[in-house]
Write a protein that holds these residues in place. Structure first.
Motif, PDB file in Angstrom:
ATOM      1  N   GLU A   1     -69.395 -24.456  19.367  1.00  0.00           N
ATOM      2  CA  GLU A   1     -69.020 -23.671  18.201  1.00  0.00           C
ATOM      3  C   GLU A   1     -69.546 -22.255  18.354  1.00  0.00           C
ATOM      4  N   CYS A   2     -68.824 -21.262  17.824  1.00  0.00           N
ATOM      5  CA  CYS A   2     -69.368 -19.916  17.808  1.00  0.00           C
ATOM      6  C   CYS A   2     -70.260 -19.770  16.589  1.00  0.00           C
ATOM      7  N   LYS A   3     -71.135 -18.761  16.600  1.00  0.00           N
ATOM      8  CA  LYS A   3     -72.113 -18.601  15.528  1.00  0.00           C
ATOM      9  C   LYS A   3     -71.440 -18.508  14.168  1.00  0.00           C
ATOM     10  N   GLY A   4     -72.008 -19.209  13.197  1.00  0.00           N
ATOM     11  CA  GLY A   4     -71.477 -19.141  11.843  1.00  0.00           C
ATOM     12  C   GLY A   4     -70.374 -20.143  11.574  1.00  0.00           C
ATOM     13  N   PHE A   5     -69.761 -20.705  12.643  1.00  0.00           N
ATOM     14  CA  PHE A   5     -68.647 -21.622  12.429  1.00  0.00           C
ATOM     15  C   PHE A   5     -69.085 -23.080  12.426  1.00  0.00           C
ATOM     16  N   ASP A   6     -70.376 -23.349  12.752  1.00  0.00           N
ATOM     17  CA  ASP A   6     -70.832 -24.731  12.709  1.00  0.00           C
ATOM     18  C   ASP A   6     -71.503 -25.039  11.383  1.00  0.00           C
ATOM     19  N   ARG A   7     -71.413 -24.119  10.426  1.00  0.00           N
ATOM     20  CA  ARG A   7     -71.898 -24.387   9.083  1.00  0.00           C
ATOM     21  C   ARG A   7     -70.720 -24.821   8.210  1.00  0.00           C
ATOM     22  N   SER A   8     -71.055 -25.386   7.060  1.00  0.00           N
ATOM     23  CA  SER A   8     -70.015 -25.945   6.193  1.00  0.00           C
ATOM     24  C   SER A   8     -69.111 -24.853   5.634  1.00  0.00           C
ATOM     25  N   GLU A   9     -67.906 -25.246   5.276  1.00  0.00           N
ATOM     26  CA  GLU A   9     -66.974 -24.305   4.667  1.00  0.00           C
ATOM     27  C   GLU A   9     -67.533 -23.803   3.328  1.00  0.00           C
ATOM     28  N   PHE A  10     -68.295 -24.650   2.640  1.00  0.00           N
ATOM     29  CA  PHE A  10     -68.932 -24.253   1.386  1.00  0.00           C
ATOM     30  C   PHE A  10     -69.884 -23.079   1.614  1.00  0.00           C
ATOM     31  N   TRP A  11     -70.709 -23.178   2.643  1.00  0.00           N
ATOM     32  CA  TRP A  11     -71.646 -22.090   2.961  1.00  0.00           C
ATOM     33  C   TRP A  11     -70.888 -20.818   3.344  1.00  0.00           C
ATOM     34  N   ARG A  12     -69.821 -20.957   4.116  1.00  0.00           N
ATOM     35  CA  ARG A  12     -69.048 -19.776   4.529  1.00  0.00           C
ATOM     36  C   ARG A  12     -68.384 -19.111   3.322  1.00  0.00           C
ATOM     37  N   ARG A  13     -67.940 -19.924   2.358  1.00  0.00           N
ATOM     38  CA  ARG A  13     -67.369 -19.360   1.122  1.00  0.00           C
ATOM     39  C   ARG A  13     -68.421 -18.535   0.383  1.00  0.00           C
ATOM     40  N   LYS A  14     -69.646 -19.035   0.345  1.00  0.00           N
ATOM     41  CA  LYS A  14     -70.719 -18.300  -0.328  1.00  0.00           C
ATOM     42  C   LYS A  14     -70.979 -16.968   0.366  1.00  0.00           C
ATOM     43  N   MET A  15     -71.001 -16.979   1.684  1.00  0.00           N
ATOM     44  CA  MET A  15     -71.253 -15.737   2.418  1.00  0.00           C
ATOM     45  C   MET A  15     -70.107 -14.742   2.235  1.00  0.00           C
ATOM     46  N   ARG A  16     -68.876 -15.243   2.196  1.00  0.00           N
ATOM     47  CA  ARG A  16     -67.732 -14.356   1.950  1.00  0.00           C
ATOM     48  C   ARG A  16     -67.815 -13.759   0.542  1.00  0.00           C
ATOM     49  N   THR A  17     -68.338 -14.547  -0.399  1.00  0.00           N
ATOM     50  CA  THR A  17     -68.498 -14.066  -1.772  1.00  0.00           C
ATOM     51  C   THR A  17     -69.448 -12.873  -1.818  1.00  0.00           C
ATOM     52  N   VAL A  18     -70.589 -12.991  -1.149  1.00  0.00           N
ATOM     53  CA  VAL A  18     -71.567 -11.899  -1.137  1.00  0.00           C
ATOM     54  C   VAL A  18     -71.025 -10.701  -0.363  1.00  0.00           C
ATOM     55  N   HIS A  19     -70.331 -10.951   0.733  1.00  0.00           N
ATOM     56  CA  HIS A  19     -69.731  -9.846   1.489  1.00  0.00           C
ATOM     57  C   HIS A  19     -68.790  -9.054   0.587  1.00  0.00           C
ATOM     58  N   ASN A  20     -68.010  -9.756  -0.211  1.00  0.00           N
ATOM     59  CA  ASN A  20     -67.074  -9.097  -1.121  1.00  0.00           C
ATOM     60  C   ASN A  20     -67.806  -8.282  -2.188  1.00  0.00           C
ATOM     61  N   ILE A  21     -68.945  -8.791  -2.666  1.00  0.00           N
ATOM     62  CA  ILE A  21     -69.744  -8.071  -3.651  1.00  0.00           C
ATOM     63  C   ILE A  21     -70.331  -6.795  -3.046  1.00  0.00           C
ATOM     64  N   LEU A  22     -70.854  -6.904  -1.822  1.00  0.00           N
ATOM     65  CA  LEU A  22     -71.472  -5.750  -1.158  1.00  0.00           C
ATOM     66  C   LEU A  22     -70.438  -4.736  -0.678  1.00  0.00           C
ATOM     67  N   ASP A  23     -69.201  -5.171  -0.552  1.00  0.00           N
ATOM     68  CA  ASP A  23     -68.117  -4.265  -0.152  1.00  0.00           C
ATOM     69  C   ASP A  23     -67.660  -3.485  -1.387  1.00  0.00           C
ATOM     70  N   ILE A  24     -68.437  -2.478  -1.750  1.00  0.00           N
ATOM     71  CA  ILE A  24     -68.222  -1.756  -3.004  1.00  0.00           C
ATOM     72  C   ILE A  24     -66.848  -1.088  -3.063  1.00  0.00           C
ATOM     73  N   ASP A  25     -66.415  -0.467  -1.956  1.00  0.00           N
ATOM     74  CA  ASP A  25     -65.127   0.231  -1.975  1.00  0.00           C
ATOM     75  C   ASP A  25     -63.948  -0.683  -1.664  1.00  0.00           C
ATOM     76  N   LYS A  26     -64.223  -1.981  -1.452  1.00  0.00           N
ATOM     77  CA  LYS A  26     -63.199  -3.012  -1.254  1.00  0.00           C
ATOM     78  C   LYS A  26     -62.216  -2.677  -0.117  1.00  0.00           C
ATOM     79  N   ASP A  27     -62.766  -2.188   1.000  1.00  0.00           N
ATOM     80  CA  ASP A  27     -61.921  -1.934   2.167  1.00  0.00           C
ATOM     81  C   ASP A  27     -62.028  -3.049   3.204  1.00  0.00           C
ATOM     82  N   GLY A  28     -62.721  -4.137   2.838  1.00  0.00           N
ATOM     83  CA  GLY A  28     -62.860  -5.276   3.742  1.00  0.00           C
ATOM     84  C   GLY A  28     -64.034  -5.157   4.693  1.00  0.00           C
ATOM     85  N   LEU A  29     -64.796  -4.051   4.601  1.00  0.00           N
ATOM     86  CA  LEU A  29     -65.923  -3.801   5.491  1.00  0.00           C
ATOM     87  C   LEU A  29     -67.134  -3.376   4.672  1.00  0.00           C
ATOM     88  N   ILE A  30     -68.334  -3.741   5.149  1.00  0.00           N
ATOM     89  CA  ILE A  30     -69.559  -3.250   4.526  1.00  0.00           C
ATOM     90  C   ILE A  30     -70.132  -2.155   5.417  1.00  0.00           C
TER      91      ILE A  30
END
Length: 278
Positions: free
Chosen positions: A95-124
């Motif tokens: 597995e590549c890094k980050g992909f051997d964790r549960s989909e639930f955990w990845r959803r949580k990380m995507r949630t925080v990434h979206n919060i930190l992406d203040i200008d909503k361009d898909g990048l922090i």
């Protein structure tokens, strides 16, 4: 005449050899291509492994960012500890890094990434990170010293996790997943991760009572870019003892548990608002 015929014969042989070489090259290339795109068959259906494609893309992005950090930030070996110092809880090396964790955990990380992406361009970018901090400082509840400490910790956290403070150094969703996976597997990084959480608490503790009420928790969600309705629901869930308030210790623990646990039963899943839909 004899010399001319000999030259023509040599040229003919040369052309034939070139054609043969081209055919062999094409055949070899096709075989290699097939080797790297070998399908996986399930009963009567065959398909390519999309997950591997995601891993390959993630690794390409990671390589680009590592190259950038080496040229514009601190050397990669100073930004991260050697993998041998890490504590990996993965049982698979496929597995590549980050992909051997549960989909639930990845959803949580995507949630925080979206919060930190203040200008909503898909990048922090560091600019997003700084604007995130400014939202809390602008509430006016941190004194001058606390505000400076908060800014310093935000900058230090960025440099330690993502390298150069530069507008062209950005973090994609895939990179964020990989980096957070790395943080969880490294004792030193895990201890230092999210050390800015106490400053979020102090920023929304309007009456400086040392506790956050549901009204103050709504301020927290407002700074995250979320609405009050979500704040009330989340507070009702995470206030497990029902006393109507959260201490700093409770607040920080919930914030960290959100990143550290893959247990869907933990109430900390509500801390950063509704999980992003995939």
């Amino acid at each position: 005449m004899a010399i001319t015929l000999v030259r023509l014969g040599i040229r003919s042989i040369s052309l034939n050899l070139e054609r043969s070489a081209a055919l062999v090259s094409t055949s070899t290339h096709n075989q290699v291509k097939l080797l790297h795109t070998k399908p996986v068959c399930n009963g009567s259906v065959c398909f390519l492994q999309e997950k591997q494609r995601e891993c390959d893309l993630t690794e390409q992005m990671s390589s680009l960012r590592r190259s950038y950090s080496k040229q514009h930030g601190r050397p990669e070996e100073n930004r991260r500890k050697q993998q041998s110092d890490s504590e990996s809880d993965s049982d698979s090396d496929t597995e590549c890094k980050g992909f051997d964790r549960s989909e639930f955990w990845r959803r949580k990380m995507r949630t925080v990434h979206n919060i930190l992406d203040i200008d909503k361009d898909g990048l922090i970018s560091f600019n997003d990170f700084a604007l995130f901090a400014e939202r809390f400082k602008s509430l006016g509840h941190l004194d001058e010293q606390q505000a400076k400490e908060f800014s310093d910790i935000i900058k230090l956290t960025w440099e330690e996790q993502w390298g150069a403070v530069d507008p062209y150094n950005f973090v994609t969703v895939e990179q964020y997943l990989e980096d957070m996976h790395h943080v969880l597997n490294d004792k030193t990084l895990k201890k230092k991760a999210h050390r800015w959480l106490p400053y979020l608490f102090k920023a929304v503790d309007k009456d400086k009572s040392g506790f956050i009420s549901v009204k103050e928790f709504k301020l927290f969600f407002e700074c995250l870019g979320l609405d009050n309705e979500h704040a009330a629901v989340a507070f009702a869930v995470i206030d497990t003892n029902g006393d109507g308030k959260l201490s700093m210790k409770e607040f920080v623990k919930l914030g960290k548990d959100f990143f550290f646990t893959e247990d869907e039963a933990k109430v900390s899943k509500m801390f950063w608002g509704p999980l992003i839909e995939v």
